[in-house]
Design an enzyme around this catalytic site. Structure first.
Site, PDB file in Angstrom:
ATOM      1  N   GLU A 136       4.154  82.761  62.129  1.00 43.58           N
ATOM      2  CA  GLU A 136       5.497  82.293  61.764  1.00 43.58           C
ATOM      3  C   GLU A 136       5.577  80.871  62.288  1.00 43.58           C
ATOM      4  O   GLU A 136       5.551  80.653  63.497  1.00 43.58           O
ATOM      5  CB  GLU A 136       6.549  83.215  62.382  1.00 43.58           C
ATOM      6  N   CYS A 187      13.436  77.985  64.266  1.00 45.21           N
ATOM      7  CA  CYS A 187      12.531  77.996  63.118  1.00 45.21           C
ATOM      8  C   CYS A 187      13.284  78.286  61.829  1.00 45.21           C
ATOM      9  O   CYS A 187      12.782  78.012  60.735  1.00 45.21           O
ATOM     10  CB  CYS A 187      11.426  79.023  63.330  1.00 45.21           C
TER      11      CYS A 187
END
Length: 702
Positions: A273, A312
């Site tokens: 990720e 993120c």
């Protein structure tokens, strides 16, 4: 310009002498003596801790996880692991204030801690609940239905999921030292795989505090969790095909890890990720004065400023209709001007500093690159007025909004992620252009769409979906309860294609199954039923001497069955049922109309009449250990029942599952209804609660 008010700033949360952070390896705390790296406060630059992994034998840590932690976890059922996760979540929740205080030096405000600390603990609770509700009280999972592999039914197949016999290596980012660790930990522990977790050094002192509490709780088996503070050393060199690496961080680091020779040679599962230029798209219907435009502005500002934009999932690209660009830009600027930057421990501060001076420098550098294609329309990356802080020693930065006039021709705004309080407004002319602009990010974790128009939503959502792991649709109807653009949830996939890393985390049981092996089993129904502890059609179904409803949960055996007498269905039954229930559908009441229907030979019995008569055939009416019927699953009506047909039922114990309370257990029964020719007319699973032995004995004595 800077503003400092040291007299009113709370005292530092750490001791005067900064601690040296310990690692927890092979069930003991290890204090490094060499290679110490300074960790500095984001608020004022003082050293708050030292970290190093010097002296750790990573090969021994991996062997300990495999030899001690793995067997201990696999000896527990999913329910037992879930219970431990729940107890751990409760333990941490009762002590979260000390974590909140410690997190201030990372730059986190109270609002930020809700996402990191409360969010991490909430993820433990969520997986504990799912483990109890959705997984069996077993050490394996049956996935999907059986596959018929022979004409006679003596050979079949099915899939099972079993825990990998390795270790999960979790490498986490600096921005969420609690949530980032726990959202990886929960699915792995529930799956039965031990964890070696390594936080980013910049905020490792918060992760270390969480691990100290986990160890203090003494709820996980020995070897189930190890913690590395500092470099990962040669950890990856010791992995094999039973192991998993889950990484959160930059694309560069992700590439180095993914291309590690051991990862490729041993086919180590790798979940990434990473960098993600997430977008929010405003629909053309959301003009000034509509709720959707106001909601859009509010969400952009929130995502720019929560965790100082160090998420993120933060919004980096603000995609708006060209006609609304000026209005949206001015509205965002107005709201950003109200954001107070400063010491996150102060009540009036809305946004704290970035995690470090080096992180601020990286964000400033990214902005400097972006202005080759965009102009700054609000804020200044070099100027801020932090309340209770100093720009020279603290990593403070004002939110910065840019505008890119031609996003379809631009490149940098779609490839450079300023990991801080920075976003770029991008105009579009058509919905196809909006999708094309977002797609230039080459894959992101999340996009959000703000519209109240069905056609706009359809075009944008399905245009964006291939490029994203999650798409949020916001309008006036759901905004009040929406969890927001930047909030990954345990039940939904967190990850994305392409630039976002191509991985998935969480997503309910999907996140658990990352740590399990899917295996196809082939054999006879009897053998597979015995292996899986679930009755399968074709397996032995001995008729019990005592009606199964007269036997308590503990006395029931998988495969126990009862076959009933027959009952003939008459026209009078059908007409009475129609009159009693009000269901006078023509197929039951009109012979000519029913015959004109290609599915029916003429008038037929109601499906629910068949179920009712079936229950009358198999139910044992006297009080006993069967406590309640709580549902039906997988109901199918397979063949019409005409007046004059006779039905009978076979009821078989299909599966047993202990309940949360010790007084009873859940029993799943296979119910098959036949006609006089032995043809199946209906089939379903009946769900009941049956008393456990102690409770049944007590009831009988009373």
């Amino acid at each position: 310009m800077t503003a400092t008010t040291p007299a009113t700033t709370p005292a530092p949360t750490l001791a005067t002498t900064p601690p040296t952070l310990q690692s927890f390896v092979q069930d003991r705390w290890v204090t490094p003596a060499r290679g110490l790296a300074e960790i500095r406060s984001a608020i004022d630059g003082r050293v708050v801790a030292y970290a190093s992994s010097d002296g750790i034998d990573f090969g021994a840590a991996v062997r300990h996880a495999r030899a001690v932690g793995g067997p201990a976890l696999r000896a527990l059922t999913f329910h037992e692991r879930a219970d431990r996760l729940k107890a751990l979540a409760t333990f941490l929740s009762e002590r979260k204030e000390q974590l909140n205080a410690l997190s201030a030096d990372t730059g986190a405000t109270k609002r930020d801690n809700f996402f990191d600390i409360d969010g991490g603990i909430g993820t433990l609770y969520a997986y504990a609940s799912r483990g109890r509700r959705e997984l069996p009280a077993e050490r394996f999972v049956i996935e999907g239905d059986t596959e018929a592999l022979s004409r006679g039914g003596t050979f079949m197949g099915l899939h099972v999921m079993t825990p990998l016999n390795g270790v999960a290596v979790h490498i986490n980012a600096f921005n969420f030292p609690c949530w980032g660790m726990l959202e990886k930990l929960a699915p792995a522990i529930l799956a039965g795989v031990p964890v070696i977790t390594k936080p980013a050094t910049a905020t490792a002192y918060v992760a270390a505090a969480v691990v100290k509490l986990i160890v203090e709780a003494n709820l996980l088996p020995k070897g189930a969790l190890q913690f590395v503070c500092g470099s990962a050393g040669d950890l990856l060199d010791h992995l094999d095909g039973q192991d998993v690496v889950s990484f959160t961080g930059s694309a560069d680091t992700s590439d180095r890890l993914r291309n590690h020779p051991v990862i490729g040679r041993n086919a180590v599962r790798f979940i990434a990720e990473r960098d993600s230029l997430n977008a929010a798209v405003l629909g053309p219907d959301a003009v000034p004065g509509t709720p959707e435009l106001d909601l859009f502005v509010k969400e952009v500002v929130r995502e720019m400023t929560v965790k100082a934009g160090q998420k993120c999932t933060a919004i980096r690209r603000v995609v708006v209709p060209r006609a609304s660009q000026s209005a949206v830009t001015e509205a965002i600027k107005t709201q950003l001007e109200k954001i107070t930057v400063g010491d996150p421990r102060r009540e009036e501060v809305r946004m704290g500093p970035l995690a470090s001076l080096s992180q601020r420098a990286a964000v400033r550098e990214a902005v400097a690159d972006l202005i080759a294609e965009a102009e700054i329309v609000a804020g200044d990356p070099l100027v801020a007025a932090p309340i209770g802080g100093d720009m020279a020693t603290g990593a403070f930065m004002a939110p910065v909004l840019l505008a890119c006039a031609d996003p379809l021709a631009a490149r940098r705004v779609h490839t450079i992620e300023p990991f801080g309080p920075v976003a770029t407004v991008m105009p579009y002319d058509t919905l196809d252009d909006a999708v094309a602009i977002v797609a230039k990010g080459e894959g992101s974790l999340v996009a959000s769409v703000f519209t109240h128009d069905d056609q706009v939503a359809d075009a944008l959502v399905f245009g964006l979906a291939p490029f994203h792991g999650r798409v949020l649709i916001v309008d006036r109807d759901c905004a009040k309860e929406s969890t927001g653009h930047g909030s990954p949830l345990p039940g939904l996939v967190h990850g994305g294609p392409g630039r976002a890393g191509g991985g998935e985390e969480m997503g309910g049981l999907r996140g658990v199954f990352h740590y399990m092996q899917r295996t196809a089993l082939q054999g006879s129904p009897a053998r597979l039923a015995a292996l899986t502890r679930r009755w399968l059609k074709g397996a032995p179904a001995p008729v019990a001497e005592v009606h199964p409803f007269r036997r308590d949960y503990d006395a029931l055996t998988i495969g126990d069955s009862v076959e009933t007498d027959s009952r003939r269905i008459t026209i009078a039954d059908i007409e009475h049922f129609a009159d009693f229930t009000g269901d006078a559908f023509y197929a039951h009441m009109d012979e000519a109309a029913a015959k004109a229907n290609p599915f029916f030979p003429g008038r037929v019995a109601h499906g629910y009449l068949i179920l009712s008569f079936a229950a009358g055939l198999f139910v044992d009416p006297a009080p006993g250990p069967l406590l309640a019927n709580y549902g039906l699953d997988n109901l199918r009506f397979l063949k019409p029942v005409s007046p004059g047909d006779a039905i009978k039922v076979r009821l078989t114990v299909k599966e047993k599952r202990p309940a949360r309370k010790p007084e009873y257990g859940e029993v799943r029964w296979d119910v098959e209804v036949f006609n006089q020719d032995g043809e199946t007319v209906a089939r379903y699973d009946l769900l009941t609660m049956s008393a456990r032995r102690g409770a049944a004995s007590s009831a009988a004595a009373a």
